[in-house]
Design an enzyme around this catalytic site. Structure first.
Site, PDB file in Angstrom:
ATOM      1  N   HIS A 135       0.798  -1.233   0.000  1.00  0.00           N
ATOM      2  CA  HIS A 135       0.000   0.000   0.000  1.00  0.00           C
ATOM      3  C   HIS A 135       0.829   1.282   0.000  1.00  0.00           C
ATOM      4  O   HIS A 135       0.261   2.381  -0.051  1.00  0.00           O
ATOM      5  CB  HIS A 135      -0.939   0.013   1.216  1.00  0.00           C
ATOM      6  CG  HIS A 135      -1.757  -1.237   1.316  1.00  0.00           C
ATOM      7  ND1 HIS A 135      -1.429  -2.283   2.153  1.00  0.00           N
ATOM      8  CD2 HIS A 135      -2.864  -1.627   0.631  1.00  0.00           C
ATOM      9  CE1 HIS A 135      -2.310  -3.256   2.007  1.00  0.00           C
ATOM     10  NE2 HIS A 135      -3.182  -2.891   1.084  1.00  0.00           N
TER      11      HIS A 135
ATOM     12  N   ARG B 296      -6.486  16.078   2.748  1.00  0.00           N
ATOM     13  CA  ARG B 296      -6.102  16.881   3.910  1.00  0.00           C
ATOM     14  C   ARG B 296      -4.609  16.713   4.190  1.00  0.00           C
ATOM     15  O   ARG B 296      -3.945  17.653   4.620  1.00  0.00           O
ATOM     16  CB  ARG B 296      -6.945  16.503   5.116  1.00  0.00           C
ATOM     17  CG  ARG B 296      -6.930  17.560   6.172  1.00  0.00           C
ATOM     18  CD  ARG B 296      -8.099  17.461   7.127  1.00  0.00           C
ATOM     19  NE  ARG B 296      -9.301  18.034   6.590  1.00  0.00           N
ATOM     20  CZ  ARG B 296     -10.507  17.485   6.699  1.00  0.00           C
ATOM     21  NH1 ARG B 296     -10.645  16.331   7.313  1.00  0.00           N
ATOM     22  NH2 ARG B 296     -11.552  18.077   6.186  1.00  0.00           N
TER      23      ARG B 296
ATOM     24  N   ARG C 139      -3.331   3.936  -4.509  1.00  0.00           N
ATOM     25  CA  ARG C 139      -4.749   4.131  -4.164  1.00  0.00           C
ATOM     26  C   ARG C 139      -5.081   5.577  -3.816  1.00  0.00           C
ATOM     27  O   ARG C 139      -6.019   5.844  -3.056  1.00  0.00           O
ATOM     28  CB  ARG C 139      -5.166   3.239  -2.985  1.00  0.00           C
ATOM     29  CG  ARG C 139      -5.248   1.786  -3.370  1.00  0.00           C
ATOM     30  CD  ARG C 139      -5.638   0.927  -2.197  1.00  0.00           C
ATOM     31  NE  ARG C 139      -5.693  -0.451  -2.643  1.00  0.00           N
ATOM     32  CZ  ARG C 139      -6.820  -1.158  -2.730  1.00  0.00           C
ATOM     33  NH1 ARG C 139      -7.965  -0.645  -2.374  1.00  0.00           N
ATOM     34  NH2 ARG C 139      -6.786  -2.393  -3.141  1.00  0.00           N
TER      35      ARG C 139
ATOM     36  N   THR D 216     -11.438  14.553  12.920  1.00  0.00           N
ATOM     37  CA  THR D 216     -12.616  15.132  13.559  1.00  0.00           C
ATOM     38  C   THR D 216     -13.279  14.067  14.420  1.00  0.00           C
ATOM     39  O   THR D 216     -13.043  12.870  14.246  1.00  0.00           O
ATOM     40  CB  THR D 216     -13.640  15.614  12.508  1.00  0.00           C
ATOM     41  OG1 THR D 216     -13.941  14.540  11.627  1.00  0.00           O
ATOM     42  CG2 THR D 216     -13.107  16.793  11.724  1.00  0.00           C
TER      43      THR D 216
ATOM     44  N   GLU E 196     -15.085   8.487  17.161  1.00  0.00           N
ATOM     45  CA  GLU E 196     -14.389   8.560  15.865  1.00  0.00           C
ATOM     46  C   GLU E 196     -14.231   7.112  15.415  1.00  0.00           C
ATOM     47  O   GLU E 196     -14.908   6.245  15.960  1.00  0.00           O
ATOM     48  CB  GLU E 196     -13.066   9.331  15.998  1.00  0.00           C
ATOM     49  CG  GLU E 196     -12.142   8.828  17.085  1.00  0.00           C
ATOM     50  CD  GLU E 196     -11.221   7.734  16.661  1.00  0.00           C
ATOM     51  OE1 GLU E 196     -10.451   7.950  15.709  1.00  0.00           O
ATOM     52  OE2 GLU E 196     -11.238   6.641  17.280  1.00  0.00           O
ATOM     53  N   MET E 197     -13.360   6.814  14.457  1.00  0.00           N
ATOM     54  CA  MET E 197     -13.405   5.459  13.905  1.00  0.00           C
ATOM     55  C   MET E 197     -12.042   4.783  13.708  1.00  0.00           C
ATOM     56  O   MET E 197     -11.970   3.760  13.027  1.00  0.00           O
ATOM     57  CB  MET E 197     -14.169   5.490  12.560  1.00  0.00           C
ATOM     58  CG  MET E 197     -15.543   6.112  12.700  1.00  0.00           C
ATOM     59  SD  MET E 197     -16.557   6.006  11.215  1.00  0.00           S
ATOM     60  CE  MET E 197     -17.107   4.318  11.310  1.00  0.00           C
ATOM     61  N   GLU E 198     -10.984   5.309  14.283  1.00  0.00           N
ATOM     62  CA  GLU E 198      -9.648   4.781  13.947  1.00  0.00           C
ATOM     63  C   GLU E 198      -8.688   4.546  15.119  1.00  0.00           C
ATOM     64  O   GLU E 198      -7.827   3.667  15.036  1.00  0.00           O
ATOM     65  CB  GLU E 198      -8.932   5.746  12.973  1.00  0.00           C
ATOM     66  CG  GLU E 198      -9.526   5.822  11.582  1.00  0.00           C
ATOM     67  CD  GLU E 198     -10.718   6.763  11.481  1.00  0.00           C
ATOM     68  OE1 GLU E 198     -10.905   7.574  12.416  1.00  0.00           O
ATOM     69  OE2 GLU E 198     -11.476   6.685  10.506  1.00  0.00           O
TER      70      GLU E 198
ATOM     71  N   SER F  40     -16.276  18.124  15.414  1.00  0.00           N
ATOM     72  CA  SER F  40     -17.009  18.556  14.214  1.00  0.00           C
ATOM     73  C   SER F  40     -18.512  18.378  14.373  1.00  0.00           C
ATOM     74  O   SER F  40     -19.296  18.962  13.627  1.00  0.00           O
ATOM     75  CB  SER F  40     -16.529  17.781  12.993  1.00  0.00           C
ATOM     76  OG  SER F  40     -16.760  16.401  13.175  1.00  0.00           O
ATOM     77  N   ASP F  41     -18.918  17.529  15.319  1.00  0.00           N
ATOM     78  CA  ASP F  41     -20.346  17.293  15.585  1.00  0.00           C
ATOM     79  C   ASP F  41     -20.503  17.232  17.096  1.00  0.00           C
ATOM     80  O   ASP F  41     -19.661  16.669  17.758  1.00  0.00           O
ATOM     81  CB  ASP F  41     -20.810  15.924  15.062  1.00  0.00           C
ATOM     82  CG  ASP F  41     -20.330  15.637  13.664  1.00  0.00           C
ATOM     83  OD1 ASP F  41     -19.281  14.991  13.508  1.00  0.00           O
ATOM     84  OD2 ASP F  41     -21.008  16.077  12.737  1.00  0.00           O
TER      85      ASP F  41
END
Ligand code: HPA
Length: 236
Positions: A8, A28, A47, A94, A183-185, A207-208
């Protein structure tokens, strides 16, 4: 340690610095490199997961997109650590705030990352393991944020595999355990770093606001990022 290329990442001879900023969005990463770094060179286009190396105040630093979710950040961080010798991995992203006393644009620094993901199962620990960030990076980031006068929250975040949940009560159960933000990571990043004995941190901009339902626009997010990115760059 340095491999020439991985499935990758194909740097084609461009060095990757020991300290890397990891936003989710590859564009970003390009924006951060072009705005803040000198002497930039692109080290990855595989990618379209763009990565750049440059200098910040004379010190070498890289920045690369990770994509969204634990599987994506985990494969990139694994290759960066194990094949390219990266030692300090700093996610910048975010998050959705999950406590009432948090406002849009506040800075969140993850001390730990709880998760609903199965990613940690592969380590076959005889119990539940708590993915934590590097105290060295955490302590420095908090000091820099305080010096700059940012409203900052430090604590446990939730790295969730699920953006659109079928369970409307799931987030409120995490909120009751004091989770600051979703978040997701980060849990995947912290686990990979811990397993390899290197340092990782995650810094977010709110951000939210999930409790009050306040949201930023995509255009607002771009500018709101500045505080978080500058804190991360100071760590290099
Ligand atoms: N959920 C997951 N990840 C996020 C969110 C959210 O509400 N906001 C920003 N990143």
């Amino acid at each position: 340690m340095t491999t020439t290329s991985t499935p990758h990442i194909d740097p084609q001879g461009v060095e990757i610095a020991e300290t890397i900023l990891l936003p989710g969005d590859p564009l970003r990463a390009k924006f951060i490199a072009e705005t803040y770094l000198d002497d930039i060179r692109c080290f990855n286009e595989v990618r379209n997961m763009l990565g750049f190396t440059g200098t910040y105040q004379g010190r070498p630093v890289s920045v690369m997109g990770t994509g969204m979710g634990i599987p994506s950040i985990s494969l990139y961080s694994y290759e960066l650590i194990h094949h390219f010798g990266v030692k300090n991995l700093i996610r910048v992203g975010t998050c959705g705030a999950m406590q009432e006393n948090m406002d849009l644009y506040d800075v969140v620094i993850a001390q730990g990352a709880s998760t609903d993901s199965n990613y940690l199962d592969q380590f076959k620990l005889p119990g539940q393991w708590a993915p934590l960030s590097s105290y060295r990076l955490l302590e420095q980031a908090k000091r820099i944020a305080d010096e700059r006068g940012h409203r900052t929250h430090v604590g446990n975040v939730l790295s969730s595999d699920v953006f659109y949940s079928a369970d409307p009560e799931a987030l409120s159960r995490w909120m009751k355990m004091g989770i600051l933000a979703v978040e997701m990571e980060s849990a995947g990043l912290f686990a990979n770093a811990a397993a390899a004995g290197v340092d990782a941190l995650a810094i977010f901009t709110v951000s939210d606001q999930i409790v009050t339902n306040a949201k930023t626009t995509p255009a607002e997010r771009q500018t709101a990022f500045t505080a978080m990115i500058e804190i991360a760059l100071e760590l290099a």
